[in-house]
Design an enzyme around this catalytic site. Structure first.
Site, mmCIF file in Angstrom:
data_model
loop_
_atom_site.group_PDB
_atom_site.id
_atom_site.type_symbol
_atom_site.label_atom_id
_atom_site.label_comp_id
_atom_site.label_asym_id
_atom_site.label_seq_id
_atom_site.Cartn_x
_atom_site.Cartn_y
_atom_site.Cartn_z
ATOM 1 N N ARG A 91 0.835 -1.219 0.000
ATOM 2 C CA ARG A 91 0.000 0.000 0.000
ATOM 3 C C ARG A 91 0.866 1.265 0.000
ATOM 4 O O ARG A 91 0.607 2.204 -0.744
ATOM 5 C CB ARG A 91 -0.924 -0.005 1.211
ATOM 6 N N ARG A 141 20.487 -7.341 7.674
ATOM 7 C CA ARG A 141 19.968 -8.687 7.895
ATOM 8 C C ARG A 141 21.047 -9.669 8.341
ATOM 9 O O ARG A 141 20.732 -10.732 8.859
ATOM 10 C CB ARG A 141 19.303 -9.213 6.630
#
Length: 144
Positions: free
Chosen positions: A18, A91
């Protein structure tokens, strides 16, 4: 707990779609979206392995230690997701941490299965044997 973590990651992908206007089924967009998408996909790829190893470790080795490792793994995956969403480099440390936890669970699973096989096929209880060896060592040390 694992289901909630997976659901959280999936919701983050929906929010990122979105925010960056990336409509399904597209998986490419701005780097910020792609990092969130890849973080969720990477975590989802490892969850079946994690669940199986966690189950075997808890069944054959120790429920308490396995549960603790499971919580550590989920925390590491959460940190992995957050780090990857910010930068690709973010990460790495949590990824290595999660890999170590998985290897510990694999070791617990292997020891538990080995112990079960020795009890079943050889009528040899490795836990009792280790316990008696450790008790013998303590008694010898107490006499000094």
């Amino acid at each position: 707990m694992c289901v909630f973590v997976v659901a959280y990651f999936s919701l983050q992908v929906i929010y990122a779609r979105r925010k960056y206007s990336v409509s399904p089924p597209s998986t490419s967009g701005p780097p910020e979206f792609e990092r969130v998408f890849r973080a969720q996909a990477n975590c989802s790829e490892y969850f079946p392995i994690f669940i199986i190893i966690l189950w075997v470790s808890g069944l054959f080795f120790s429920q308490g230690l396995s549960a603790l490792c499971g919580l550590l793994y989920l925390y590491g995956r959460y940190q992995y997701f957050r780090g990857y969403a910010k930068t690709a480099h973010g990460r790495l440390a949590p990824l290595y941490f999660c890999a170590k936890v998985l290897w510990v669970l694999i070791g617990f699973s292997a020891l538990g299965i080995l112990g079960s096989m020795c009890r079943f096929y050889l009528d040899l209880d490795l836990k009792q044997l280790a316990s008696s060896i450790l008790d013998l060592t303590e008694e010898e040390g107490a006499g000094l």
